[in-house]
Design an enzyme around this catalytic site. Structure first.
Site, PDB file in Angstrom:
ATOM      1  N   HIS A   1      11.641 -98.375  -2.127  1.00 39.16           N
ATOM      2  CA  HIS A   1      12.656 -99.157  -2.419  1.00 39.16           C
ATOM      3  C   HIS A   1      12.803 -99.054  -4.152  1.00 39.16           C
ATOM      4  CE1 HIS A   1      12.172-101.705   1.323  1.00 39.16           C
ATOM      5  NE2 HIS A   1      12.482-100.554   1.365  1.00 39.16           N
TER       6      HIS A   1
ATOM      7  N   TYR B   1      12.478-111.293   0.321  1.00 42.21           N
ATOM      8  CA  TYR B   1      11.723-112.604   0.615  1.00 42.21           C
ATOM      9  C   TYR B   1      11.826-114.210   0.179  1.00 42.21           C
ATOM     10  CZ  TYR B   1       7.806-109.501  -0.661  1.00 42.21           C
ATOM     11  OH  TYR B   1       6.592-108.498  -0.930  1.00 42.21           O
TER      12      TYR B   1
ATOM     13  N   PRO C   1      -1.169-111.951   2.116  1.00 38.07           N
ATOM     14  CA  PRO C   1      -0.891-111.187   2.089  1.00 38.07           C
ATOM     15  C   PRO C   1       1.012-111.390   1.468  1.00 38.07           C
ATOM     16  CG  PRO C   1      -0.693-112.134   3.900  1.00 38.07           C
ATOM     17  CD  PRO C   1      -1.455-112.374   3.052  1.00 38.07           C
TER      18      PRO C   1
ATOM     19  N   LYS D   1      -1.175-106.760  -1.646  1.00 38.58           N
ATOM     20  CA  LYS D   1      -1.854-106.579  -2.464  1.00 38.58           C
ATOM     21  C   LYS D   1      -3.197-105.444  -1.968  1.00 38.58           C
ATOM     22  CE  LYS D   1       0.985-106.901  -5.867  1.00 38.58           C
ATOM     23  NZ  LYS D   1       2.202-106.104  -6.327  1.00 38.58           N
TER      24      LYS D   1
ATOM     25  N   TYR E   1       4.579-106.901  -9.079  1.00 38.71           N
ATOM     26  CA  TYR E   1       5.097-106.894  -7.681  1.00 38.71           C
ATOM     27  C   TYR E   1       4.554-105.413  -7.419  1.00 38.71           C
ATOM     28  CZ  TYR E   1       7.818-106.637  -3.747  1.00 38.71           C
ATOM     29  OH  TYR E   1       8.161-106.285  -1.946  1.00 38.71           O
TER      30      TYR E   1
END
Length: 388
Positions: free
Chosen positions: A72, A200, A292, A296, A382
């Site tokens: 991605h 998200y 979550p 990570k 991220y």
């Protein structure tokens, strides 16, 4: 039995460390209380940072992730009925890879067993002894009898409930814990993901994460009330709720499919320090847990063992103790940065009972998509902080 490093736990942390040590010519034995079938089929997260892929390459076990992983180059934040794509490659020059954790574990098991190196499955640890000395031992129960493994170091990579952390003197151990007022319904669904990248989604009805495990299998997480269990909603109710959250404004093209797995997840943070006492080291979930939301957990475990692998290589190579002496402090500095980011993004995306906090959360999300510096900071965290 005797070895240089005894590793408790055949999860990603323990297996990856064993592979890194093998590449450095350091002997190890991996002890696991569960069966091989159990650890290879245990469903966990699947987001791998670019730095973790580099560690897998160093260990010689990146083929699966590179061949089957879904790369991605961006990710999406959805709120107020609009989807905002963040171009990670443009912002920081790296993306993320989607590769299921159980497949990574299977890759690591195959690599180790294929090389003839031991993993003692279904072998629980009964006792850890001598961790204050240079000659610790672990006692295990194997085939109905107790056996002792002598070693120079013990690595506890046996998760939150394992025995390793319990072996540290309670007076020397400090614990930080945070329970979040959020709960997820986790679903595995036989349907193509609605987007080729993660979404998200913050909505007044609750947070939703649209992820994937393959081009035909979606992994969906949906915020639910704290009193809702995994079976409380029928499949029809699940799809109705997702439709309400994702069709609002600019709709997400969600296609219904068979729900093959469902469970609930309580969100929490946990840190134990120090991560080393004498000849015992903690790594991965044995030392820390993150919510979550930021994906990570696996990546923090990989960072731990990369640092530890380098420290052990220097110790066994030329007697340099600086790496092992500095292991805990070095890892914890990164752990707390990851905890900070994970806690922040968790609160920002979830529905709050406080109207004031809810308005702040929306302001934070707007800031990311409207301000390049904020977007850059988000992308740096991220996609993964450097080991240093």
């Amino acid at each position: 039995m005797k070895t240089q490093v005894a590793i408790v736990g055949a999860g990603p942390a323990g297996l990856l460390l064993a592979q890194l040590l093998k590449c450095a010519g350091i002997e190890s034995i991996v002890v696991e209380s569960r069966s091989r079938a159990y650890i290879e089929n245990r469903i966990r997260a699947g987001v791998i940072e670019a730095g973790t892929v580099d560690i897998l390459r160093e260990a010689g076990v990146a083929d699966g992730a590179l061949k089957e992983g879904i790369v991605h180059e961006g990710t999406a934040l959805r709120f107020e009925g609009r989807t905002h794509r963040l171009d990670l490659m443009e912002l920081v020059g790296r993306g993320i890879t989607i590769y299921p954790q159980h497949k990574l574990v299977a890759d690591l098991v195959s690599a180790r067993l294929g090389a003839g190196d031991p993993i003692l499955f279904e072998t629980p640890v009964v006792e850890l002894s001598g961790i204050d000395s240079d000659a610790p031992t672990i006692t295990v129960e194997r085939n109905g009898a107790r056996e002792t493994i002598a070693c120079r170091f013990v690595v506890g990579a046996d998760g939150f409930h394992g025995p390793s952390r319990q072996a540290l003197p309670s007076g020397d151990l400090r614990i930080w814990e945070q329970d979040y007022p959020y709960k997820w319904l986790a679903l595995m669904v036989e349907t193509p993901p609605p987007s080729h990248e993660l979404i998200y989604a913050a909505h007044e009805r609750g947070f939703t994460l649209m992820s994937m495990r393959s081009p035909t299998v979606s992994r969906i997480y949906a915020q639910v009330p704290m009193n809702v269990d995994a079976e409380a909603w029928s499949d029809d109710q699940v799809w109705s709720e997702l439709d309400l959250r994702l069709r609002d404004g600019e709709p997400v093209p969600l296609r219904e499919g068979a729900i093959t797995q469902r469970s609930t997840i309580h969100l929490r943070s946990f840190v134990a320090a120090p991560m080393r006492h004498g000849s015992l080291f903690l790594a991965g979930d044995a030392a820390h847990i993150v919510p979550p939301t930021g994906a990570k957990g696996l990546n923090l475990a990989a960072a731990d063992v990369a640092v530890l692998g380098d420290a052990l290589k220097r110790y066994f190579g030329n007697g340099d103790r600086s790496g092992i002496d500095g292991y805990s402090e070095r890892c914890l500095r990164r752990v707390w940065q990851v905890q900070r980011f994970s806690a922040w993004i968790t609160h920002a995306l979830h529905v709050s009972d406080s109207p004031f906090e809810q308005a702040l959360n929306l302001a934070a999300l707007r800031h990311i998509v409207e301000n390049r510096h904020a977007a850059l900071s988000f992308a740096e965290n991220y996609t993964g902080l450097p080991l240093n």
